[in-house]
Enzyme design. Structure first.
Site, PDB file in Angstrom:
ATOM      1  N   ASP A  27       0.864  -1.189   0.000  1.00 25.42           N
ATOM      2  CA  ASP A  27       0.000   0.000   0.000  1.00 25.42           C
ATOM      3  C   ASP A  27       0.896   1.233   0.000  1.00 25.42           C
ATOM      4  OD1 ASP A  27      -2.279   1.490   0.055  1.00 25.42           O
ATOM      5  OD2 ASP A  27      -2.775   1.094   2.142  1.00 25.42           O
ATOM      6  N   GLU A 106      -6.531   5.041  -8.687  1.00 26.42           N
ATOM      7  CA  GLU A 106      -7.819   5.541  -8.199  1.00 26.42           C
ATOM      8  C   GLU A 106      -8.413   6.650  -9.071  1.00 26.42           C
ATOM      9  OE1 GLU A 106      -9.793   6.589  -3.880  1.00 26.42           O
ATOM     10  OE2 GLU A 106      -7.948   5.465  -4.110  1.00 26.42           O
ATOM     11  N   LYS A 142      -9.633   1.920  -9.055  1.00 26.31           N
ATOM     12  CA  LYS A 142     -10.238   2.084  -7.731  1.00 26.31           C
ATOM     13  C   LYS A 142     -11.384   3.091  -7.787  1.00 26.31           C
ATOM     14  CE  LYS A 142      -7.610   2.051  -3.917  1.00 26.31           C
ATOM     15  NZ  LYS A 142      -6.484   2.423  -3.018  1.00 26.31           N
ATOM     16  N   THR A 167     -13.084   0.749  -3.176  1.00 28.83           N
ATOM     17  CA  THR A 167     -12.377   1.231  -1.983  1.00 28.83           C
ATOM     18  C   THR A 167     -13.339   1.971  -1.044  1.00 28.83           C
ATOM     19  OG1 THR A 167     -10.388   2.405  -1.248  1.00 28.83           O
ATOM     20  CG2 THR A 167     -11.645   3.419  -3.044  1.00 28.83           C
ATOM     21  N   PHE A 189     -11.872  -1.391   4.826  1.00 37.02           N
ATOM     22  CA  PHE A 189     -10.880  -0.612   5.570  1.00 37.02           C
ATOM     23  C   PHE A 189     -10.883  -0.979   7.060  1.00 37.02           C
ATOM     24  CE2 PHE A 189      -9.567   3.378   3.022  1.00 37.02           C
ATOM     25  CZ  PHE A 189      -9.474   2.643   1.850  1.00 37.02           C
TER      26      PHE A 189
END
Length: 337
Positions: A27, A106, A142, A167, A189
């Site tokens: 990440d 993203e 994303k 996400t 998350f």
């Protein structure tokens, strides 16, 4: 001479053991971290790209993105948007040189409630990767796990063959809707769920197995495996290695360089806590969510409502900061000195 499995277990770090049971994803937008920990895949987001773009080592990528935006021309806003998209793709392309798998890129969080806008932007990013000689099979787009984002993902997967990573996922309702949409991967998350419960409850510390984020991902994983959904579950946003180890066996886990470093130094024995066999034996009921049911069930989860909106605002704020940085590079009086 071969080493016995027991001795090998003792020699291996927690990170190396984790890789036997789970696909480890980095990440980060920092190439050095990717080189060091050798993940299969990597994920980026506006916050990570903003941080990386300010490091001296990556200024050439920023310069190339700025030059690209100016070359395409148009209004200031269009030039900045084109430079921003190009910067995300340049980082992604560099990351792909270092990993065997896929990179997640993203779509602007400011489009989180604009289904068509997300579809258009995703296709644009895929086109930019294609220009760089990279096929869509190596990219995950994303999208925020709003209703609009999930429906955008459904269209991108079914009509364009573009793989999506959903996400900012906090609620079971979001997870069910993503599975029904047939997206490639979700990123629940873990750490941000924990943050909410610590901030809003009396309990300030949790054992890993009782961590609200860990329990959320466990439920989603079990539901997906019990009912045969192909969508990959990738736990994200970890606060400590305890959360990660408690999800050993999850399809994928995306981990920050700091926690990858900690896991590489730990030598405790890991055993899978999640498995398809156990999931299929779980007592869970299959549900279907249309838009009205999704909005109601998601709205019933106060934590998820607050963390989704907070996450969108934070990613959008970093997108604005990135735009500002690019604008200064492209249009300030000092540009061209």
């Amino acid at each position: 001479m071969s080493v016995s499995p027991v001795k090998r277990q003792k020699m291996e770090s927690a990170l190396d053991q984790l890789k036997h049971y789970t696909t480890v994803v980095a990440d980060t937008g920092d190439f050095n971290a990717i080189d060091e920990y050798k993940p299969l895949d990597a994920t980026t987001n506006p916050s990570l790209i903003l941080a990386a773009a300010q490091m001296p080592a990556y200024q050439k990528l920023v310069d190339d993105a700025v030059a690209y935006g100016k070359k395409l021309g148009g209004s200031e806003e269009e030039q900045i948007k084109n430079a921003s998209d190009k910067l995300f793709v340049l980082f992604g392309a560099e990351i792909l040189k270092r990993i065997p798998g896929r990179v997640s890129t993203e779509v602007d969080a400011r489009l989180s409630f604009d289904k068509e806008g997300m579809i258009q932007r995703a296709r644009r990013l895929i086109d930019l990767y294609k220009e760089a000689g990279i096929g869509k099979d190596r990219i995950l787009i994303k999208l925020s796990s709003t209703w609009e984002g999930i429906q955008a993902g459904k269209v991108l997967e079914a009509e364009y063959g573009i793989h999506c990573n959903m996400t900012l996922l906090f609620s079971f309702a979001q997870a069910v809707a993503c599975a029904e949409a047939g997206v490639t991967l979700i990123s629940p998350f873990v750490g941000r769920i924990l943050d909410w419960y610590v901030a809003n409850g009396d309990k300030k510390a949790f054992e890993p197995s009782e961590d609200p984020g860990v329990k959320s991902v466990t439920k989603i994983y079990n539901y997906y495996k019990k009912f045969g959904y192909k969508t990959i579950v990738m736990g994200a946003s970890f606060r400590n290695t305890g959360e990660i180890k408690a999800l050993t066996g999850c399809d994928y886990l995306t981990i920050s360089p700091k926690l990858l470093a900690e896991l590489s130094k730990e030598h405790v024995k890991l055993t899978p806590t999640l498995s398809v066999k156990e999931a299929q034996a779980c007592d869970l009921e299959k549900i279907h969510l249309d838009e009205k049911a999704f909005r109601w069930h998601h709205n019933e989860d106060q934590m998820a409502v607050e963390k989704l909106s907070d996450g969108i605002r934070k990613f959008a704020a970093d997108a604005v900061k990135l735009d500002r940085m690019l604008k200064e590079r492209m249009f300030s009086a000092e540009n061209g000195k």
